[in-house]
Design a protein around this motif. Structure first.
Motif, PDB file in Angstrom:
ATOM      1  N   TYR A   1       0.860  -1.170   0.000  1.00 47.80           N
ATOM      2  CA  TYR A   1       0.000   0.000   0.000  1.00 47.80           C
ATOM      3  C   TYR A   1       0.899   1.224   0.000  1.00 47.80           C
ATOM      4  O   TYR A   1       1.750   1.378   0.872  1.00 47.80           O
ATOM      5  N   LEU A   2       0.724   2.079  -0.989  1.00 53.11           N
ATOM      6  CA  LEU A   2       1.526   3.286  -1.136  1.00 53.11           C
ATOM      7  C   LEU A   2       0.665   4.489  -0.764  1.00 53.11           C
ATOM      8  O   LEU A   2      -0.372   4.733  -1.379  1.00 53.11           O
ATOM      9  N   VAL A   3       1.101   5.209   0.264  1.00 48.83           N
ATOM     10  CA  VAL A   3       0.409   6.429   0.673  1.00 48.83           C
ATOM     11  C   VAL A   3       1.031   7.577  -0.118  1.00 48.83           C
ATOM     12  O   VAL A   3       2.247   7.719  -0.160  1.00 48.83           O
ATOM     13  N   PHE A   4       0.180   8.371  -0.772  1.00 44.79           N
ATOM     14  CA  PHE A   4       0.675   9.468  -1.594  1.00 44.79           C
ATOM     15  C   PHE A   4       0.015  10.779  -1.198  1.00 44.79           C
ATOM     16  O   PHE A   4      -1.034  10.801  -0.550  1.00 44.79           O
ATOM     17  N   GLU A   5       0.670  11.861  -1.584  1.00 42.72           N
ATOM     18  CA  GLU A   5       0.160  13.197  -1.314  1.00 42.72           C
ATOM     19  C   GLU A   5       0.195  13.995  -2.610  1.00 42.72           C
ATOM     20  O   GLU A   5       1.169  13.925  -3.352  1.00 42.72           O
ATOM     21  N   VAL A   6      -0.863  14.748  -2.864  1.00 39.69           N
ATOM     22  CA  VAL A   6      -0.946  15.582  -4.061  1.00 39.69           C
ATOM     23  C   VAL A   6      -0.658  17.020  -3.650  1.00 39.69           C
ATOM     24  O   VAL A   6      -1.287  17.550  -2.728  1.00 39.69           O
ATOM     25  N   ILE A   7       0.293  17.635  -4.320  1.00 42.55           N
ATOM     26  CA  ILE A   7       0.618  19.034  -4.073  1.00 42.55           C
ATOM     27  C   ILE A   7       0.123  19.830  -5.271  1.00 42.55           C
ATOM     28  O   ILE A   7       0.559  19.593  -6.398  1.00 42.55           O
ATOM     29  N   SER A   8      -0.798  20.766  -4.999  1.00 45.98           N
ATOM     30  CA  SER A   8      -1.359  21.589  -6.069  1.00 45.98           C
ATOM     31  C   SER A   8      -1.875  22.896  -5.477  1.00 45.98           C
ATOM     32  O   SER A   8      -2.031  23.019  -4.262  1.00 45.98           O
ATOM     33  N   ARG A   9      -2.160  23.846  -6.343  1.00 43.65           N
ATOM     34  CA  ARG A   9      -2.691  25.137  -5.888  1.00 43.65           C
ATOM     35  C   ARG A   9      -4.139  25.001  -5.436  1.00 43.65           C
ATOM     36  O   ARG A   9      -4.548  25.583  -4.451  1.00 43.65           O
ATOM     37  N   ASN A  10      -4.920  24.235  -6.172  1.00 39.92           N
ATOM     38  CA  ASN A  10      -6.339  24.046  -5.869  1.00 39.92           C
ATOM     39  C   ASN A  10      -6.588  22.612  -5.432  1.00 39.92           C
ATOM     40  O   ASN A  10      -5.766  21.723  -5.647  1.00 39.92           O
ATOM     41  N   ARG A  11      -7.753  22.386  -4.847  1.00 42.71           N
ATOM     42  CA  ARG A  11      -8.134  21.034  -4.420  1.00 42.71           C
ATOM     43  C   ARG A  11      -8.389  20.154  -5.639  1.00 42.71           C
ATOM     44  O   ARG A  11      -9.011  20.582  -6.609  1.00 42.71           O
ATOM     45  N   ILE A  12      -7.921  18.916  -5.564  1.00 48.77           N
ATOM     46  CA  ILE A  12      -8.154  17.928  -6.614  1.00 48.77           C
ATOM     47  C   ILE A  12      -9.141  16.907  -6.062  1.00 48.77           C
ATOM     48  O   ILE A  12      -8.929  16.347  -4.988  1.00 48.77           O
ATOM     49  N   THR A  13     -10.216  16.646  -6.790  1.00 47.09           N
ATOM     50  CA  THR A  13     -11.237  15.711  -6.313  1.00 47.09           C
ATOM     51  C   THR A  13     -10.759  14.268  -6.471  1.00 47.09           C
ATOM     52  O   THR A  13      -9.792  13.984  -7.181  1.00 47.09           O
ATOM     53  N   ARG A  14     -11.458  13.395  -5.814  1.00 47.35           N
ATOM     54  CA  ARG A  14     -11.120  11.971  -5.844  1.00 47.35           C
ATOM     55  C   ARG A  14     -11.174  11.415  -7.263  1.00 47.35           C
ATOM     56  O   ARG A  14     -10.289  10.683  -7.681  1.00 47.35           O
TER      57      ARG A  14
END
Length: 113
Positions: free
Chosen positions: A14-27
């Motif tokens: 299981y790989l836990v990841f994080e998204v870095i962006s200016r705005n929220r990204i939906t599922r």
């Protein structure tokens, strides 16, 4: 049909990841982005063998973190494909892997921290 004995089952990570962006990204957007990233990197055959699955119910939209399930032999290839994902729906993003573990509970704990 008989069950497969545990020693013959495919090991998973299981790989836990994080998204870095200016705005929220939906599922839905992040699931599509991750899928297209590993499909373009691995191809259909290797992606099928890897058994990559984005666990949608484990994606936290507020903290922009989620969990991906993958076969243990394909973990490094999945990480490489995630680094190639540069945008989601025209929005520039960075996908960073935080933790790789063999236990889903440990991955969920990392989501909460």
């Amino acid at each position: 049909m008989k069950k497969v004995i545990p020693s013959l089952r495919e090991k998973k990570r299981y790989l836990v990841f994080e998204v870095i962006s200016r705005n929220r990204i939906t599922r839905e957007h992040i699931m599509g982005t991750v899928k297209s990233a590993y499909m373009s990197f691995l191809g259909q055959l290797e992606a099928g063998k890897a058994g990559v699955m984005v666990l949608g119910e484990c994606y936290d939209e507020d903290r922009q973190r989620g969990i991906i399930k993958v076969g243990h032999a394909y973990l490094d290839r999945l990480r490489a494909s995630l680094t190639l994902a540069r945008q989601s729906r025209g929005e520039p993003i960075i996908i960073r892997s935080l933790l790789a573990t063999g236990i889903l509970g440990k991955a969920k704990d990392c989501l909460r921290r």
